[in-house]
Design an enzyme around this catalytic site. Structure first.
Site, mmCIF file in Angstrom:
data_model
loop_
_atom_site.group_PDB
_atom_site.id
_atom_site.type_symbol
_atom_site.label_atom_id
_atom_site.label_comp_id
_atom_site.label_asym_id
_atom_site.label_seq_id
_atom_site.Cartn_x
_atom_site.Cartn_y
_atom_site.Cartn_z
ATOM 1 N N GLU A 565 -9.748 -5.629 3.575
ATOM 2 C CA GLU A 565 -8.278 -5.676 3.626
ATOM 3 C C GLU A 565 -7.704 -6.930 3.005
ATOM 4 O O GLU A 565 -7.898 -8.046 3.503
ATOM 5 C CB GLU A 565 -7.786 -5.566 5.074
ATOM 6 C CG GLU A 565 -6.265 -5.561 5.187
ATOM 7 C CD GLU A 565 -5.760 -5.311 6.600
ATOM 8 O OE1 GLU A 565 -4.531 -5.333 6.788
ATOM 9 O OE2 GLU A 565 -6.579 -5.084 7.506
ATOM 10 N N LYS A 584 -4.047 0.301 8.150
ATOM 11 C CA LYS A 584 -3.913 0.850 9.506
ATOM 12 C C LYS A 584 -4.263 2.318 9.416
ATOM 13 O O LYS A 584 -3.632 3.076 8.692
ATOM 14 C CB LYS A 584 -2.493 0.681 10.064
ATOM 15 C CG LYS A 584 -2.331 -0.558 10.907
ATOM 16 C CD LYS A 584 -3.077 -0.422 12.222
ATOM 17 C CE LYS A 584 -3.315 -1.789 12.855
ATOM 18 N NZ LYS A 584 -4.580 -2.393 12.453
#
Length: 770
Positions: A565, A584
């Site tokens: 990420e 997410k």
């Protein structure tokens, strides 16, 4: 006359009261866009006119937090200089004074001074509560889902907005009974997901007072997925025009503007231009198709390095940096002591202290000045051209807030890399810095940073280039499996209880989303060699774009990361361009089969899992909440925030992830950009301030490096930082791995525990958890 206020026409001056929400500045951005559009119609297209338009737009909005000034100060010093008020969303309940602050007084005062007020979400509930309606927990709490909104009265706030438009909702409380002084303007229609099924939702979505200029909306017009938000605020501006009567074309005076959150922030981050301190010596080495050159350089060049620093794009999609903190300047900072210490490692476990200071300012601002003081002259080279590499721990969220952890741990550590090898997909660069200027504030830099002459730098580059070429012919053996028995600090039952507690708090309106985490610990042989082998095994099992192996020789500890990420990347030209890519939504992925006759079945199942993740209401809600939070964070420093790609799937070796790309442009420095968005919203939930307080109570431990960020500030103005997930921290023969997930009202506790185990497995595929 041209240039006078009258020539620019009238536009409302707005006070925004922030209820410590993580979406407030999205509302501010909508208001600023409206003011900018108004003044651009008067100002022409020249550069000076554009600057004047921007200045006027900014000068028509002031933001204050709901508890920073007394009601008397707001009444006497701010309200006389604004035309209307917007009260933001926020956590808590309208019945609790500490949740609403001066917003309640402003609403009550409307009876006397007639200031138009628009309340959003909590602000909407505050208006309802103040004028006799009942606000209670909703039977169907909704967070991050869109609803169709039925417009029942389009004569005022909803004028020109079609019934049935889509809007995003973030609320657990709702107006359950109206009073005679209020009127319903809009209701939700259709269904939302709740408790695993689709249920009808008809909550009140818009109200107005019968006689006073008070309006409220329960939904969030500022969300990236809401429709007609700009039109709704334009309607509020027109309603203000009608309520104010005589129009005075005035701006908010400077002494009032200085009371705003924005003005104080600009003062804190005020920067002084500095001359570049270094020049760069660079040599390019072609790779000629060599595979995994970074691992080869690490094995050959850094085989005996007692303090290696390796930023590792192990999925071959980007860049790797190989360096050493041996004899380099390293900055350490503790939030608890507020002490910054600069050291130079002289050997394994030994170091010299170059500089010590207890700060009277946030470390972030000190670090911005330090990054500014270590710039390099313009040069040709890769994205990283030497600079600062390190991490900011999760607890840096408290820096400058007065809310400090009781421990004196190192919360930020950055090493100045003045020589390194950078590996790109098709070439490698050997880089070294040469000192060319100095300044009094940073004398310590000259003791440990950069070569004294170009000749010395070129000699080092020449020698290192030869070693890199040798490394390209080195075969790197496969690492041995690493079997570590990992045990959670919170066992399964305790973690499930914490999930249920978090969901109760969400149902009470205390948060929209809570990112709960756990920590797994196991024993590993002490020392760097076992940590190296562990990392090499991790990167083999889970190659990632933001891998890292950083070994701290002073306390024999290491960071082993396979993060997928990106938190924030910046590039600087005339402005700072920012990119953020929150993750997410996670789904487990099975390894690709070796046998060709199994591939079609695997591919079909793999695609099914991707589509299941992409269509999940819960996962999309989680992602949207963090996207809106990131937009808010960026809107505190940017005039141009845009969502480039919303909710797409990126696949890694062992997981599928739902990712969104957000970009912005800003005049802020690279450290300032990072600070305004820290800690990562994907690791906190929303709203950040209240939710991080809840997390501290539920987890009752330091997260440390995990949930923080790791990356670099380059000497030529770029930076790239990853969220510290899929990461092991090794110290004193103990390995710890943090893992967790976002909790919403839709979360199913057992599925959340399964996600925790999936992420642990993605980090340590050889690990065993009870």
């Amino acid at each position: 006359m041209p240039g006078t206020n009258e020539a620019w026409g009238w536009h409302p001056r707005t006070l925004v009261v922030d209820n410590y929400d993580s979406y407030t500045y999205n509302l501010v951005a909508l208001l600023t866009d409206a003011a900018r559009a108004h003044y651009s119609s008067f100002g022409g297209s020249g550069e000076a006119s554009i600057e004047e338009t921007e200045r006027r737009a900014q000068e028509h909005i002031i933001v204050i937090r709901n508890d920073e000034y007394s009601w008397e100060t707001v009444r006497d010093s701010i309200l006389p200089h604004v035309d209307n008020v917007v009260i933001s969303p926020g956590p808590g309940t309208p019945a609790r004074r500490e949740d609403v602050g001066v917003g309640r007084d402003i609403i009550a005062h409307t009876q006397r001074d007639g200031h138009p007020v628009l309340g959003v979400c909590l602000g909407h509930q505050m208006i309802a509560h103040e004028y006799g309606a009942k606000v209670d927990q909703s039977v169907v709490p909704v967070h991050g889902q869109t609803s169709s909104i039925d417009v029942l009265d389009d004569s005022c706030l909803f004028h020109g907005i079609p019934s049935g438009f889509c809007a995003v909702r973030y609320h657990s409380l709702t107006v359950t009974r109206m009073s005679s002084s209020l009127r319903v303007l809009a209701r939700a229609a259709g269904t939302v997901e709740h408790a695993g099924r689709m249920v009808a939702s008809t909550d009140i979505m818009g109200i107005r007072h019968n006689t006073l200029p008070l309006w409220g909306v329960q939904f969030h017009p500022e969300s990236v997925c809401s429709e007609h938000g700009a039109r709704l605020l334009a309607n509020f501006a027109q309603l203000t025009r009608m309520a104010v009567g005589r129009l005075h074309v005035l701006r908010i005076p400077p002494h009032v503007q200085s009371m705003s959150v924005q003005a104080r922030d600009q003062h804190v981050w005020k920067r002084t231009p500095t001359e570049p301190r270094f020049s760069l010596v660079a040599r390019r080495v072609e790779l000629h198709g060599v595979v995994d050159a970074g691992a080869r350089v690490f094995a050959h060049v850094h085989s005996s390095d007692w303090a290696p620093v390796w930023l590792d794009g192990s999925d071959n999609s980007g860049m790797s940096v190989l360096a050493s903190s041996a004899h380099a300047a390293t900055v350490r900072y503790s939030v608890h002591s507020q002490q910054v210490r600069v050291v130079r490692a002289t050997g394994p476990g030994t170091e010299d202290t170059l500089y010590v200071q207890t700060l009277s300012e946030p470390f972030w601002t000190w670090m911005q000045r330090t990054v500014d003081a270590t710039r390099c002259v313009d040069s040709v080279g890769p994205a990283f051209r030497c600079g600062w590499i390190g991490h900011f721990a999760y607890e840096m969220k408290d820096d400058g807030s007065g809310d400090r952890e009781s421990e004196s741990a190192v919360d930020a550590q950055l090493t100045f890399v003045d020589r390194c090898v950078v590996v790109e997909p098709d070439c490698a660069w050997v880089l070294a810095l040469v000192r060319r200027a100095a300044d009094v504030e940073h004398e310590w830099l000259d003791q440990a940073c950069g070569f004294a002459s170009t000749a010395e730098a070129e000699a080092w580059v020449h020698g290192q280039t030869q070693r890199v070429r040798e490394a390209l012919d080195v075969d790197v053996p496969d690492p041995e499996p690493l079997h570590v028995q990992m045990r959670p600090l919170m066992d399964r039952a305790t973690y499930l209880d914490a999930i249920r507690t978090a969901q109760q708090l969400i149902a009470q309106g205390e948060s929209y989303e809570i990112c709960l985490t756990n920590e797994f610990q196991g024993l590993i042989a002490p020392g760097q060699m076992s940590a190296r082998q562990a990392y090499l095994r991790m990167r083999q099992n889970n190659p990632a774009p933001f891998g890292a192996f950083i070994w701290d020789s002073s306390n024999q500890s290491g960071i082993l990361s396979c993060s997928p990420e990106r938190f924030q990347r910046t590039r600087v030209d005339s402005e700072t361009e920012i990119e953020m890519k929150p993750i997410k939504g996670t789904s487990r992925r099975e390894p690709r089969p070796f046998l060709s006759n199994e591939y079609d079945e695997w591919r079909e199942e793999d695609e099914r899992r991707k589509q299941e993740l992409l269509s999940s209401v819960k996962e999309r809600a989680e992602n949207l909440m963090i996207v809106d939070l990131i937009r808010h964070d960026l809107n505190t420093i940017s005039h141009s925030v845009r969502v480039e790609r919303l909710m797409h799937i990126e696949s890694f070796a062992r997981v599928h992830q739902m990712v969104t790309t957000v970009r912005a442009r800003s005049c802020a420095g690279v450290v300032e950009c990072l600070a305004h968005c820290f800690p990562p919203g994907s690791m906190t939930g929303a709203p950040k301030t209240r939710t991080t307080q809840i997390i501290s109570q539920l987890e009752n431990r330091r997260r440390g490096v995990y949930s923080g960020v790791l990356g670099y500030f380059s000497t030529h103005g770029r930076s790239d930082w990853a969220v510290v997930i899929r990461t092991a921290v090794v110290a004193d023969g103990r390995m710890s791995v943090g893992t967790g997930g976002a909790l919403t009202i839709l979360s199913e506790p057992k599925a959340e525990w399964a996600e925790v185990e999936t992420k642990l497995h993605a980090t340590m595929a050889d690990s065993v958890s009870p």
